[in-house]
Write a protein that holds these residues in place. Structure first.
Motif, PDB file in Angstrom:
ATOM      1  N   VAL A  20      20.335 -37.573  10.580  1.00  0.00           N
ATOM      2  CA  VAL A  20      19.621 -36.640   9.699  1.00  0.00           C
ATOM      3  C   VAL A  20      18.386 -37.317   9.111  1.00  0.00           C
ATOM      4  O   VAL A  20      17.288 -36.736   9.082  1.00  0.00           O
ATOM      5  CB  VAL A  20      20.550 -36.146   8.577  1.00  0.00           C
ATOM      6  N   LEU A  21      18.542 -38.559   8.674  1.00  0.00           N
ATOM      7  CA  LEU A  21      17.416 -39.281   8.078  1.00  0.00           C
ATOM      8  C   LEU A  21      16.357 -39.619   9.128  1.00  0.00           C
ATOM      9  O   LEU A  21      15.152 -39.584   8.841  1.00  0.00           O
ATOM     10  CB  LEU A  21      17.921 -40.551   7.389  1.00  0.00           C
ATOM     11  N   ALA A  22      16.802 -39.952  10.342  1.00  0.00           N
ATOM     12  CA  ALA A  22      15.842 -40.252  11.408  1.00  0.00           C
ATOM     13  C   ALA A  22      15.011 -39.013  11.739  1.00  0.00           C
ATOM     14  O   ALA A  22      13.795 -39.102  11.960  1.00  0.00           O
ATOM     15  CB  ALA A  22      16.574 -40.745  12.644  1.00  0.00           C
ATOM     16  N   LEU A  23      15.651 -37.858  11.762  1.00  0.00           N
ATOM     17  CA  LEU A  23      14.933 -36.617  12.015  1.00  0.00           C
ATOM     18  C   LEU A  23      13.942 -36.328  10.894  1.00  0.00           C
ATOM     19  O   LEU A  23      12.800 -35.919  11.144  1.00  0.00           O
ATOM     20  CB  LEU A  23      15.919 -35.457  12.154  1.00  0.00           C
ATOM     21  N   ALA A  24      14.377 -36.580   9.650  1.00  0.00           N
ATOM     22  CA  ALA A  24      13.483 -36.374   8.514  1.00  0.00           C
ATOM     23  C   ALA A  24      12.288 -37.324   8.579  1.00  0.00           C
ATOM     24  O   ALA A  24      11.149 -36.942   8.273  1.00  0.00           O
ATOM     25  CB  ALA A  24      14.243 -36.572   7.202  1.00  0.00           C
ATOM     26  N   ALA A  25      12.536 -38.577   8.997  1.00  0.00           N
ATOM     27  CA  ALA A  25      11.449 -39.552   9.127  1.00  0.00           C
ATOM     28  C   ALA A  25      10.460 -39.121  10.200  1.00  0.00           C
ATOM     29  O   ALA A  25       9.241 -39.274  10.054  1.00  0.00           O
ATOM     30  CB  ALA A  25      12.023 -40.920   9.451  1.00  0.00           C
ATOM     31  N   GLN A  63      15.202 -47.857  15.158  1.00  0.00           N
ATOM     32  CA  GLN A  63      13.781 -48.192  15.091  1.00  0.00           C
ATOM     33  C   GLN A  63      13.041 -47.263  14.136  1.00  0.00           C
ATOM     34  O   GLN A  63      12.185 -47.701  13.362  1.00  0.00           O
ATOM     35  CB  GLN A  63      13.170 -48.120  16.493  1.00  0.00           C
ATOM     36  N   GLN A  64      13.391 -45.985  14.184  1.00  0.00           N
ATOM     37  CA  GLN A  64      12.758 -45.026  13.276  1.00  0.00           C
ATOM     38  C   GLN A  64      13.078 -45.351  11.822  1.00  0.00           C
ATOM     39  O   GLN A  64      12.204 -45.323  10.951  1.00  0.00           O
ATOM     40  CB  GLN A  64      13.219 -43.605  13.620  1.00  0.00           C
TER      41      GLN A  64
END
Length: 324
Positions: A20-25, A63-64
């Motif tokens: 979820v956080l990677a998508l937000a980033a 990595q993101q």
């Protein structure tokens, strides 16, 4: 009183927080580069390529997230806010650890989250105090400081040193709130085995005396915070003068460092001393986790205004059938 019921296990389903956080980033990066046609085109191409392929590879997610933290090095906390205004937070290391198994849950035991357990969404932070598992989730926020409010910074979730005699004298700002917790255990069943007989005595005719030894067997559970596995449970029937080592059963096969659920144990042949009433025995147990943390004998050094974080030896009184 909660007794043993304050530590529970359920089967949760949801989305991994790191995803979820990677998508937000990714969305944030796209917004910041929205004026750059090449950036927009690359983002669209990336999204199109990932359709139908499920979650992105773990290395790409990491990595993101690493890039996100490098761009915002002061982000040390992930804040949660519920629909009813309750706020709590966890450290960013736990939040972004793909093996920490933090999820945004929408299922419990194979069905939609019940209302009382956080429908439609809640956070599950395995290995942490229950207060960090925020129900009715409405907001996630990476932040430089922990969440505001009594649930994170208030007295109720602080463990005070034994030197403190007045909670009003404590500087709460310098004391951490409950997060990753210690090791706990409990006894759920005790069964009589036999008496320890003197020469010439017959078990059915023996009248129990205070201080006499009887043999019992017991079973129960153990659990440690932080995903630490339970490596041993010790059981005593004479207030810790001697100990028996229990056999670990269901739950003992959990992955190393990701033991989020109960571990059950059984112990046969426990010598137990008859109490002064002549008809009962008292058993106690203590768990040991993979870091060799164990439970203290008493709660004297664990000071919380609500009794939270008390992981002293678990004790139970068992009435012997023969004299009931």
């Amino acid at each position: 009183p909660w007794g043993q019921g304050a530590i529970s296990t359920a089967k949760w389903g949801g989305a991994r927080l790191v995803d979820v956080l990677a998508l937000a980033a990714e969305e944030l990066s796209a917004e910041e580069g929205s004026g750059d046609k090449k950036t927009k085109k690359a983002t669209k191409k990336k999204k199109k390529a990932s359709k139908g392929k499920g979650s992105e590879p773990l290395i790409q997610t990491l990595q993101q997230l690493q890039t996100l933290l490098q761009d915002h090095p002061k982000f040390q906390h992930l804040r949660f806010e519920s629909l009813d205004g309750m706020m709590a937070s966890i450290d960013v290391v736990k939040a972004l650890n793909p093996f920490g198994d933090v999820i945004i849950a929408y299922e419990m035991n194979g069905v939609d989250l019940p209302r009382d357990h956080g429908f439609p969404l809640r956070v599950i932070v395995p290995g942490y105090a229950a207060v960090r598992n925020v129900k009715w989730l409405s907001k996630l926020e990476l932040a430089e400081e922990e969440a505001e409010g009594a649930w994170q910074r208030g007295l109720n979730y602080k463990v005070l040193p034994p030197a403190v005699v007045d909670a009003k004298q404590v500087n709460l700002d310098v004391m951490p709130g409950l997060g990753e917790v210690s090791v706990f255990s409990g006894i759920t069943d005790v069964t009589n085995v036999r008496l320890s007989l003197e020469k010439g005595e017959v078990e059915d005719k023996v009248r129990l005396k205070p201080g006499q030894t009887v043999m019992v067997k017991a079973s129960g559970w153990a659990w440690a915070g932080g995903g630490r596995n339970i490596v041993r449970v010790d059981v005593s029937g004479n207030n810790g003068e001697t100990w028996e080592t229990a056999t670990m059963t269901k739950g003992s096969e959990q992955p190393h460092g990701r033991a989020w659920a109960w571990t059950f144990w059984e112990c046969d042949g426990i010598p137990a001393r008859v109490c002064d009433d002549g008809c009962s025995v008292e058993l106690c147990c203590k768990g040991v986790d993979s870091s060799f943390n164990t439970q203290p004998e008493s709660s004297d050094g664990l000071w919380n205004v609500r009794g939270l974080a008390n992981n002293s030896w678990f004790k139970v009184t068992h009435r012997l059938n023969g004299d009931e």
